[in-house]
Design a protein around this motif. Sequence first.
Motif, PDB file in Angstrom:
ATOM      1  N   GLY A   1      31.222  60.747  30.137  1.00 36.60           N
ATOM      2  CA  GLY A   1      32.326  61.512  30.693  1.00 36.60           C
ATOM      3  C   GLY A   1      32.410  61.353  32.201  1.00 36.60           C
TER       4      GLY A   1
ATOM      5  N   LEU B   1      33.279  57.105  25.810  1.00 33.04           N
ATOM      6  CA  LEU B   1      32.219  58.075  25.565  1.00 33.04           C
ATOM      7  C   LEU B   1      31.234  57.509  24.548  1.00 33.04           C
ATOM      8  CD1 LEU B   1      34.351  61.328  25.290  1.00 33.04           C
ATOM      9  CD2 LEU B   1      33.448  60.199  27.321  1.00 33.04           C
TER      10      LEU B   1
ATOM     11  N   ARG C   1      37.144  67.950  20.984  1.00 36.76           N
ATOM     12  CA  ARG C   1      37.238  68.323  22.385  1.00 36.76           C
ATOM     13  C   ARG C   1      37.667  69.779  22.504  1.00 36.76           C
ATOM     14  NH1 ARG C   1      42.494  64.672  24.186  1.00 36.76           N
ATOM     15  NH2 ARG C   1      44.100  65.923  23.135  1.00 36.76           N
TER      16      ARG C   1
ATOM     17  N   THR D   1      30.273  66.416  26.803  1.00 36.30           N
ATOM     18  CA  THR D   1      30.405  65.705  28.075  1.00 36.30           C
ATOM     19  C   THR D   1      31.808  65.967  28.618  1.00 36.30           C
ATOM     20  OG1 THR D   1      30.157  63.563  29.184  1.00 36.30           O
ATOM     21  CG2 THR D   1      31.131  63.511  26.983  1.00 36.30           C
TER      22      THR D   1
ATOM     23  N   VAL E   1      35.253  65.494  30.462  1.00 36.98           N
ATOM     24  CA  VAL E   1      36.238  64.490  30.860  1.00 36.98           C
ATOM     25  C   VAL E   1      37.331  65.207  31.636  1.00 36.98           C
ATOM     26  CG1 VAL E   1      38.007  62.891  30.050  1.00 36.98           C
ATOM     27  CG2 VAL E   1      35.764  62.954  28.920  1.00 36.98           C
TER      28      VAL E   1
END
Length: 119
Positions: free
Chosen positions: A9, A20, A35, A113, A115
């Motif tokens: 990310g 990713l 997400r 992670t 983004v």
Amino acid sequence: QVQLVESGGGLVQAGGSLTLSCAISGGTFNMGWFRQAPGKEREFVAFINWSAGSTYYADSVKGRSTISRDNTKKMVYLQMLSLKPEDTAVYFCAAGPRGVYYRPTYYYWGQGTQVTVSS
């Protein structure tokens, strides 16, 4: 013990791309990417059947994203192109869906992670 560790990310400008990665230990599973943006529910992004390699995508990322796996390395990847500010979220990989693949009811989850896509 199953462990999932995401990486890759970061901060990217709109129109950019990111890949990713999710490292899997403890087994092989059908895998999903989800997400979650602030204040929103966790949502489905992509799924891959580990043995068959078949893939499914959310409409919001279809045509811009590719999920893949490396059986030797026990890794799952999510390549995202043409990123938009609305793609900003914490991205999670998940293993072992309980029920339908697009619901966030998997047995195992990574830590996520971040983004961030700037306009």
